[in-house]
Design an enzyme around this catalytic site. Structure first.
Site, mmCIF file in Angstrom:
data_model
loop_
_atom_site.group_PDB
_atom_site.id
_atom_site.type_symbol
_atom_site.label_atom_id
_atom_site.label_comp_id
_atom_site.label_asym_id
_atom_site.label_seq_id
_atom_site.Cartn_x
_atom_site.Cartn_y
_atom_site.Cartn_z
ATOM 1 N N GLU A 125 -15.104 2.449 0.529
ATOM 2 C CA GLU A 125 -14.019 3.158 -0.125
ATOM 3 C C GLU A 125 -14.276 3.164 -1.629
ATOM 4 O OE1 GLU A 125 -10.069 1.681 0.583
ATOM 5 O OE2 GLU A 125 -9.153 3.373 -0.460
ATOM 6 N N GLY A 265 -10.368 -6.814 -4.971
ATOM 7 C CA GLY A 265 -9.855 -7.959 -4.238
ATOM 8 C C GLY A 265 -10.399 -8.074 -2.829
ATOM 9 N N ALA A 266 -10.263 -6.997 -2.075
ATOM 10 C CA ALA A 266 -10.673 -7.027 -0.675
ATOM 11 C C ALA A 266 -10.649 -5.610 -0.124
ATOM 12 C CB ALA A 266 -9.723 -7.906 0.143
ATOM 13 N N MET A 267 -11.155 -5.459 1.110
ATOM 14 C CA MET A 267 -11.269 -4.120 1.691
ATOM 15 C C MET A 267 -10.951 -4.152 3.177
ATOM 16 S SD MET A 267 -11.868 -0.956 1.289
ATOM 17 C CE MET A 267 -11.705 0.156 2.676
ATOM 18 N N GLU A 268 -10.143 -3.184 3.590
ATOM 19 C CA GLU A 268 -9.543 -3.196 4.928
ATOM 20 C C GLU A 268 -10.389 -2.536 6.010
ATOM 21 O OE1 GLU A 268 -8.350 -1.332 2.262
ATOM 22 O OE2 GLU A 268 -7.684 0.648 2.939
ATOM 23 N N ASN A 269 -11.724 -2.541 5.919
ATOM 24 C CA ASN A 269 -12.579 -1.954 6.952
ATOM 25 C C ASN A 269 -12.068 -2.319 8.349
ATOM 26 O OD1 ASN A 269 -14.538 -1.475 4.730
ATOM 27 N ND2 ASN A 269 -14.702 -3.696 4.849
ATOM 28 N N HIS A 301 -2.028 -8.033 3.012
ATOM 29 C CA HIS A 301 -2.215 -6.643 2.601
ATOM 30 C C HIS A 301 -3.312 -5.956 3.421
ATOM 31 C CE1 HIS A 301 -2.221 -3.354 -0.467
ATOM 32 N NE2 HIS A 301 -3.483 -3.242 -0.071
ATOM 33 N N GLU A 302 -4.471 -6.578 3.478
ATOM 34 C CA GLU A 302 -5.582 -5.931 4.200
ATOM 35 C C GLU A 302 -5.274 -5.841 5.692
ATOM 36 O OE1 GLU A 302 -7.440 -4.520 2.166
ATOM 37 O OE2 GLU A 302 -6.937 -5.752 0.425
ATOM 38 N N HIS A 305 -2.962 -2.962 6.408
ATOM 39 C CA HIS A 305 -3.635 -1.656 6.365
ATOM 40 C C HIS A 305 -4.099 -1.208 7.754
ATOM 41 C CE1 HIS A 305 -3.917 -0.129 2.342
ATOM 42 N NE2 HIS A 305 -4.614 -1.132 1.831
HETATM 43 N N1 B3K Z 1 -8.465 -0.174 -0.278
HETATM 44 C C1 B3K Z 1 -9.153 -1.133 -1.073
HETATM 45 C C2 B3K Z 1 -9.456 -0.662 -2.453
HETATM 46 C C3 B3K Z 1 -10.690 0.143 -2.563
HETATM 47 C C4 B3K Z 1 -11.011 0.401 -4.018
HETATM 48 C C5 B3K Z 1 -12.155 1.331 -4.178
HETATM 49 N N2 B3K Z 1 -12.540 1.472 -5.578
HETATM 50 C C6 B3K Z 1 -8.423 -2.427 -1.147
HETATM 51 C C7 B3K Z 1 -6.972 -2.362 -0.898
HETATM 52 O O1 B3K Z 1 -6.199 -1.740 -1.589
HETATM 53 O O2 B3K Z 1 -6.533 -2.918 0.090
HETATM 54 ZN ZN ZN Z 2 -4.677 -1.627 -0.150
#
Ligand code: B3K
Ligand code: ZN
Length: 896
Positions: A125, A265-269, A301-302, A305
């Site tokens: 993302e 911070g983190a990513m919701e893959n 949060h993640e 998502h």
């Molecule tokens: N969705 C990601 C953020 C991605 C940022 C890309 N530059 C984390 C979050 O908001 O949960």
């Molecule tokens: Zn988010």
């Protein structure tokens, strides 16, 4: 190769559906640090809902083309170029196989596939997938993915991707493979892989429908002892989402992986969340209470998502707040429930106060500058620049207003309808609003302006009381004041503002509320719906002249203007039944006083503090009926950054002088109380990460920081040194060190050297703690003749400093530029020169991180003339040397 060939502006109005759809994706990776081969097989078909196109255009960046075939035949009419790949004259439906190569080891942008500590990670993302393979890399193209990973077994024993593990096995030459299948359609930005030497903490849980799920937190082996809190947070989040929103985990397996090089911070893959180590690793020795709370919030949060973002995703990136605003709102509610249950209003208020403080300091500032944009932006140059406070935090406030208007049950009905309508789709903010409106039988056309208008609304209130008629008239006017040009051009008309109000009698008790036209009184807080530019609300049967408590619980993201006297604010601080507004009254009182003092300081006039303010603070400090966490928040003065933004011309030096004056005055006037509070709130025994214990520590450490302001800080030095040496947790140890740094700034004492050195040696092998060591020094107060920039420059040369690691860069460079305003804005311009150097250095390594640093000068026009000129020069210097589209957008907007 620079990406400036197309400095084009992307506009929301230009959205068009994709000419082709991709139904399935099969990816095969041969992982090697310097040259990873990626083979991608796509089932492509023409989109019946789009205009006809004879060519298929796929996005791709920094990829080496190796080969292509269409329906099994080698492909001749394919052209790879700087921005992607074009296949000419394609049939209506076909299978396309593309093979390419990339260099993860050389990828310092941390977008796409990269190497960190010898392991492979991805970040897709917003537009990183195109740096892995050619694709329709946009969120409205959703496909199911099968992923095969092949790598050396000894170097990369663990191979992870989204979904379920369906096959593993050994290959010749010491290699092995793993195959993963994700049953859910997803956009490419949710793809992820991880490969390397990692270990996991595992748990099995049973979710609402009786299904067993495997949960894993993957880390480097030496960090396994810091994963328990993240795992507990995940389990709590899973249960909370079932209970509050009826949303169950849909996969059999859910993984969190920690990586130390990460842009945010983190990513919701999907099924494979990748986290900055900062938001996973914690034990009492290494993490503060704030770290524990942040981990819980980000894990939540993640995880949230998975439904708000992944199951229902964004049609295009202008809709980013659809998933981010909503998910921030969900994580805020989760944290509030975790800290106080859904009953304890005072504990919930603590969380609310912290969130509003961030919004006001950061988002209101964004609204006041050249990057001001609506929650749903109209245009962007680089989408990564729009992961902003407005999209996230104001977006969350917009979602919260639905709940304020319709109640928790009405909000839940809207959420249920949203999922019933849109599960599996890529949709817009309008779709969300319509679901909320339809589920509650309301027309929310006017509410749309919250998504399309930038700037911070101002609500001015006047009141009048008619004793004979027992009527109390509240007149409410809304507007935007002198909004920034970027905000002004978006503004079209009045908003629908849920404005929660209470009326307080002279005894401090809430009065029952009856509006004109109502049969009888009900409740003591009323949510008025303000819809016009100027509106009056008449309360009847009001027996005495009340004091209004306005915008209770911060019911809308606005600035309230009302002419309270200092006595009235002190009264509200002592009596308001709304805990948020009690805090708010103290902040207004302090802000007003501090701004007056800052003006005096700027003019070189002597400073003095109103005794009423000292008394109000003393009452809060000594009121044992108030929770320690509330008292800590109420006694913390507004930040220098926030105060400077409230001035007609920001003057950081004057603000610092005023705030330090008040801190010293309060330190001296309340010395005995601070000492007593310090003793009363120690938390002996084993460390507990509970909100109550954290509240005691916070108040005690605030007391310590005030005591460190005394002219003779001997008491503070004694207490802090003892606390440092005896601490069994990072909250107390770092607070003690911070107090010693504070005392040393005023006295020049050398008592801080030993603990500072000890801290480094004790935690040399804990990068997240060494980040704190850098940050504490970058944010320290400067002593006479000892500017902090000298310390910062010396630390840049420290062997442990590394600009390529974003956490380390943030701990030193960002902390100094963003969290030490008095030193950063030094009159000689030394801070700005440093900023320009670092922005340009980062620009060449990691444009996303560089752009964040670049934003720290965007409010330059609002400063005093001398600072303004120097900031302008620094911005021009960066504009002349910038390479990335990310930083260019920021500096060009700042200079425009
Ligand atoms: N969705 C990601 C953020 C991605 C940022 C890309 N530059 C984390 C979050 O908001 O949960
Ligand atoms: Zn988010």
């Amino acid at each position: 190769m620079s990406d400036l060939a197309t400095p084009n502006v992307i506009r929301r109005a230009d959205y068009a559906p994709p000419a082709f759809l991709i139904d399935t994706v099969a990816l095969e990776f041969d992982l090697a640090p310097e040259r990873t081969i990626v083979k991608s097989t796509l089932r492509v078909r023409r989109n019946p809902a789009a205009a006809h196109a004879s060519h298929l255009e796929l996005m791709g960046e920094q990829l080496e083309f190796v080969g292509a075939s269409l329906d099994g035949q080698p492909l001749a009419n394919v052209r790879a170029h700087e921005h992607g790949l074009t296949v000419e004259n394609v049939p209506d439906a076909f299978e396309l196989t593309l093979t390419g190569a990339c260099n993860p080891a050389a990828n310092t942008t941390l977008s796409g596939l990269y190497v960190s500590s010898g392991n492979f990670f991805t970040q897709c993302e917003a537009e990183g997938f195109r740096r892995i393979t050619w694709f329709l890399d946009r969120p409205d193209v959703m496909a199911t993915y099968t992923v095969t990973l092949r790598a050396d077994k000894a170097a990369y024993p663990v191979l992870l991707s989204n979904g379920n593990l369906v096959d593993t096995g050994d290959l010749p030459d010491g290699r092995h493979f793993a195959r993963w299948e994700d049953p859910f359609r997803k956009p490419s930005y949710l793809f992820a892989l991880v490969a390397g030497k990692l270990v996991a903490l595992e748990e099995r849980i049973t979710t609402g429908s009786g299904r067993e799920k495997l949960l894993q937190v993957w880390v480097e082996p030496h960090d396994l002892d810091k994963t328990r809190h993240a795992m507990d947070s995940l389990i709590h989040a899973i249960h909370w989402d079932e209970k509050r929103f009826g949303l169950e985990l849909d996969l059999d397996r859910f993984m969190i992986v920690a990586v130390s090089d990460f842009n945010m911070g983190a990513m919701e893959n999907k099924g494979l969340n990748i986290f900055n180590t900062k938001y996973v690793l914690a034990n009492p020795e290494t993490a503060t209470d704030t770290d524990f709370a942040n981990i819980e919030a980000v894990v939540g949060h993640e995880y949230f998502h998975n439904w708000t973002g992944n199951r229902v995703t964004c049609r295009d990136w202008f809709q980013l707040s659809l998933k981010e605003g909503l998910t921030v709102f969900r994580d805020q509610e989760f944290s509030a429930d975790m800290s106080g249950g859904d009953q304890d209003e005072a504990a919930r208020a603590t969380k609310r106060i912290e969130d509003v403080r961030v919004l006001r300091q950061m988002q209101f500032a964004e609204d006041a500058g050249p990057m001001a944009h609506p929650v749903r932006p109209e245009s962007y140059v680089e989408i990564n620049n729009f992961y902003t406070m407005t999209v996230y935090e104001k977006g969350s406030e917009v979602v919260r207003m639905y709940q304020t208007l319709f109640g928790r049950d009405g909000f839940r009905k809207g959420m249920d309808l949203y999922f019933a309508r849109h599960d599996g789709q890529a949709v817009t903010c309008d779709d969300f609003r319509h679901a909320l409106a339809d589920a509650n039988g309301r027309d929310l056309a006017q509410f749309e302006r919250w998504y399309s208008q930038a700037g911070t609304p101002r609500v001015s209130v006047t009141t009048s009381y008619d004793e004979a008629q027992r009527r109390y008239v509240v007149t409410v006017a809304q507007g935007y004041g002198d909004a920034s040009p970027a905000a002004r051009e978006t503004q079209k008309g009045p908003l629908l503002i849920p404005f929660a109000i209470g009326l307080i009698g002279p005894d401090g008790a809430d009065l029952p509320l009856r509006l004109e036209g109502e049969a009888d009184a009900h409740g003591t807080t009323r949510v008025l719906e303000v819809t016009g530019a100027l509106q009056t609300f008449t309360f009847v049967d009001v027996p005495v002249k009340p004091l209004p408590s306005l915008l209770r619980n911060f019911s809308a993201p606005v600035i309230v203007e009302y002419d309270y006297s200092n006595d009235e604010l002190a009264f509200l601080l002592a009596h308001d039944s709304d805990p948020f507004n009690r805090w708010e009254a103290g902040q207004r009182l302090a802000t007003r006083e501090l701004l007056t003092l800052a003006t005096r300081a700027a003019e070189g006039r002597p400073l003095e503090l109103d005794d009423a303010v000292v008394d109000a603070f003393r009452r809060v400090l000594t009121d044992e009926t108030l929770s320690p966490s509330f008292r800590e928040l109420a006694l913390m003065l507004p930040s220098e950054t926030y105060l400077a933004e409230q001035m007609a011309e920001s003057d950081p030096a004057a603000v610092h002088a005023a705030r330090q004056f008040v801190r010293r005055r309060l330190a001296h006037a309340l010395k005995a109380d601070w000492l007593a509070v310090y003793e009363r709130h120690v938390t002996p025994g084993e460390y507990e990460a509970t909100p109550v214990a954290a509240g005691h520590r916070a108040l005690k450490n605030l007391a310590l920081s005030y005591l460190a302001e005394l002219d003779d800080p001997a008491d503070a030095v004694r207490l802090a040194t003892a606390q440092y040496d005896a601490a069994n947790n990072m909250t107390d140890r770092s607070a003690a060190l911070s107090a010693l740094l504070g005392a040393a700034a005023s006295t020049g004492g050398d008592f801080v050297q030993r603990p500072l050195q000890d801290f480094y040696e004790r935690f040399e092998k804990e990068p997240l703690v060494i980040d704190k060591w850098f940050a504490l020094q970058a944010t320290q107060r400067g002593g006479a003749g000892r500017p902090v920039i000298d310390t910062v420059r010396a630390l840049m040369a420290h062997p442990a400093f590394n600009l390529k690691n974003p956490n380390r860069a943030r701990s030193l460079v960002f902390s100094f530029c963003g969290a030490n305003p008095a030193q950063f804005h030094a009159a000689d311009g030394s801070g700005y020169a440093f900023w320009a150097e670092q922005v340009l250095a980062l620009d060449a390594l990691n444009p996303q991180v560089a752009a964040r640093l670049a934003r720290m000068l965007e409010l330059w026009r609002r400063f005093t003339p001398k600072l303004r000129e120097q900031m302008h020069a620094a911005l021009k210097q960066v504009a002349a040397g910038v390479k990335s589209r990310d930083v260019r957008e920021i500096v060009e907007k700042a200079l425009a």
